[in-house]
Design a protein around this motif. Structure first.
Motif, PDB file in Angstrom:
ATOM      1  N   ILE A 194      41.801  41.517  44.042  1.00  0.00           N
ATOM      2  CA  ILE A 194      41.751  43.060  43.873  1.00  0.00           C
ATOM      3  C   ILE A 194      40.687  43.631  44.009  1.00  0.00           C
ATOM      4  O   ILE A 194      39.632  43.057  43.588  1.00  0.00           O
TER       5      ILE A 194
ATOM      6  N   SER B  49      45.056  41.227  45.629  1.00  0.00           N
ATOM      7  CA  SER B  49      45.580  42.380  46.519  1.00  0.00           C
ATOM      8  C   SER B  49      46.717  41.641  47.369  1.00  0.00           C
ATOM      9  O   SER B  49      47.942  42.174  47.748  1.00  0.00           O
TER      10      SER B  49
ATOM     11  N   ASP C 211      42.375  49.177  45.407  1.00  0.00           N
ATOM     12  CA  ASP C 211      43.739  48.898  44.671  1.00  0.00           C
ATOM     13  C   ASP C 211      44.103  49.987  43.580  1.00  0.00           C
ATOM     14  O   ASP C 211      44.983  49.994  42.922  1.00  0.00           O
TER      15      ASP C 211
END
Length: 591
Positions: free
Chosen positions: A231, A225, A235
């Protein structure tokens, strides 16, 4: 610092200002020039600045262990406070019998610039792009400016580079290989009926196409991310999510297909069950069952949120992946392996009754691969009586017998097959016996038959043995690495914490300061070689799958024979066309 002028000093004498000016002029001082002279006096930081520094930077100061950074808000130099609360006298200036106190106000540092110093972190740790993100893991504690990198420092930068090369290059090599295998099976009239094998390779092709696409995306965009956070579900839908869906669903489907190929062979050979009627059941098992674990894992949000070489289920998000992914693969692999080994044993047992001798002495059947049937040496490829047999993939079948005679040997080959079969087997049952009236060199024939007999077991079990050992070996890596993480999770975390503490203890702005004392990576971590191999067999999955088939010499013989049949048909068509053309020309000459 604060600026002072002599004009303001003289003015501070009030009614005596003119007297002081006169006395200075009498002594030859140019008072006009003196009044324009400016000078600076130090303005010390205020008490509030010192207290703010102590409260906000105390943890870092204590961690650094540097005495010079420790604030002393009540300290003084002579009679001057280093951190005054109000205006204080810096110096007293004697002028013509008078003493003038020169003062400065506390400095609130309102014009200070905080960007003059940029923190630096050791390799494996970063200054977070989003320092306020709650998922940032600061090291060694929350007072540090450094956080764990998205590329978790279990592995070194060079090791990550190797991971990335494997995940980028492997799929691009495997894609044409598995595509080639599919083409071979689709153009061959016999292999075209082996639906499970075709489906097995088609699923591998889908996995490979997805991995090829992921190889075009940089590591940071796949897994991160930002530079300090992997992530998450916040997201939204990412490429990593999509790959995890493909990996979970289609790998489970592929494993089920592999297991069903083994079960199908077992049922045909050992139980004599006609499995052609089970095709719909096979499809339901392959494509419906993987939906269950995919749905459960998706509901728990345990898919596609981190990785090293590919996106799948997080091994650190809990143990649900073991029940939903690892265990099903393990069970199918065990069942498929047992079935295949039972088939291999049956093949070996069937070769024990092979006899070589005269027709009156030969009564038993023998399992022989088609590539061992002697080929015609004197006839052309287009007239080879064995050509049709060589293009047929060997099978385990029953009921229909077709005989062929090799013109250069005294062997009659009785091929036992089942009409309209779509078997996925790998060998064929034939009978061998000498022709009575064939006069050949007895010694030469006996040697040929002896070689044939001795080569039967390995030739017969080669392909099924590769089929089970290669594929089982692939998933053994997954089992070993996952259980290593399962049982060593706490040890890995403790080892990393000790290593990180060591790094920041010795770090002085240069990586060389801690490498010799702490090592390049934590002492205990998931095995690098296993992780690299697992990345290879997933990202380069097509190489592994296609190798199972391309290592079989009969595949290349089939390709060669298919090519020769095409050449023969082309030549025959050209000959007929030429013949017809001559006939037409001859007829027109009479007109």
């Amino acid at each position: 610092p604060q600026m002072k002028t002599f004009a303001s000093i003289i003015e501070s004498f009030g009614s005596y200002a003119n007297y002081v000016t006169y006395q200075l002029a009498a002594k030859g001082v140019n008072t006009t020039a003196l009044k324009t002279f400016n000078f600076y006096l130090p303005s010390y930081p205020s008490q509030q600045v010192c207290e703010d520094y102590s409260s906000k930077c105390g943890g870092f100061i204590q961690l650094s262990g540097l005495e010079a950074l420790v604030p002393k808000c009540s300290s003084k130099t002579s009679s001057i406070s280093n951190y005054p609360n109000s205006t204080q006298t810096i110096i007293t200036l004697p002028i013509e019998g008078f003493e003038v106190a020169l003062t400065t106000d506390p400095n609130e540092l309102e014009d200070s610039n905080n960007n003059e110093y940029e923190p630096k972190c050791p390799t494996g740790f970063v200054i977070p792009d989003d320092p306020d993100n709650s998922l940032v893991r600061y090291v060694p504690d929350s007072t540090s400016a450094c956080a764990i990198s998205c590329k978790f420092p279990f592995y070194t930068i060079s090791e990550y580079d190797t991971f990335i090369r494997v995940s980028d290059v492997g799929p691009n090599i495997g894609l044409p290989m598995v595509f080639f295998v599919l083409i071979v099976w689709l153009i061959d009239e016999t292999r075209r009926k082996q639906y499970l094998v075709i489906l097995f390779n088609a699923i591998a092709l889908i996995i490979t196409i997805q991995c090829v696409y992921m190889s075009t995306i940089p590591f940071e965009k796949k897994f991160c991310s930002n530079n300090a956070v992997t992530i998450t579900d916040k997201d939204g839908l990412t490429a990593c999510n999509v790959q995890s869906f493909v990996i979970i669903y289609f790998i489970l489907a592929e494993v089920l297909t592999w297991g069903l190929i083994a079960v199908d062979l077992y049922l045909k050979i050992l139980t004599r069950v006609n499995t052609n009627q089970l095709w719909l059941t096979y499809l339901l098992i392959i494509f419906i069952l993987p939906i269950i674990p995919l749905t459960i894992l998706g509901g728990k949000k345990q898919y596609g949120y981190n990785g090293v070489t590919f996106c799948s289920i997080s091994a650190y998000a809990g143990d649900l992946d073991i029940a939903m992914f690892i265990l099903p693969i393990f069970i199918v692999t065990v069942i498929g392996s047992l079935c295949m080994f039972a088939v291999i044993i049956k093949i070996i047992q069937s070769t024990k009754n092979v006899q070589v001798g005269h027709k009156s002495k030969i009564k038993s059947s023998v399992v022989v691969p088609s590539e061992q049937i002697p080929k015609s040496q004197n006839s052309s490829q287009c007239n080879d009586p064995k050509l049709e047999l060589h293009t047929t993939i060997p099978k385990f079948n029953d009921l229909v017998v077709s005989k062929e005679i090799d013109s250069n040997t005294d062997i009659v080959v009785s091929k036992v097959i089942e009409p309209n079969s779509n078997d996925n087997a790998i060998t064929e049952v034939i009978k061998i016996k000498p022709i009575e009236n064939k006069q050949k060199n007895e010694s030469s024939n006996n040697k040929r038959k002896l070689v044939l007999k001795l080569n039967v077991p390995w030739k017969m079990i080669r392909t099924p043995l590769m089929f089970v050992t290669i594929y089982t070996g692939v998933w053994f890596t997954l089992f070993l690495l996952r259980f290593q993480v399962y049982f060593g999770h706490n040890k890995f975390q403790d080892s990393f914490a000790d290593w990180a503490e060591c790094v920041f203890t010795y770090y002085n702005g240069d990586d060389a300061s801690w490498l010799s004392n702490c090592g390049k990576h934590p002492k205990h971590r998931p095995d690098y070689n296993l992780t690299l191999w697992l990345g290879f067999i997933v990202n380069s999955h097509a190489i592994v799958v296609s190798s199972i088939f391309l290592m079989n010499p009969s595949i290349w013989m089939s390709i060669y024979n298919s090519f020769m049949k095409f050449i023969c048909k082309t030549n025959s068509s050209n000959y007929n066309a030429m013949k017809n053309r001559k006939s037409v020309v001859g007829d027109s000459s009479y007109g």
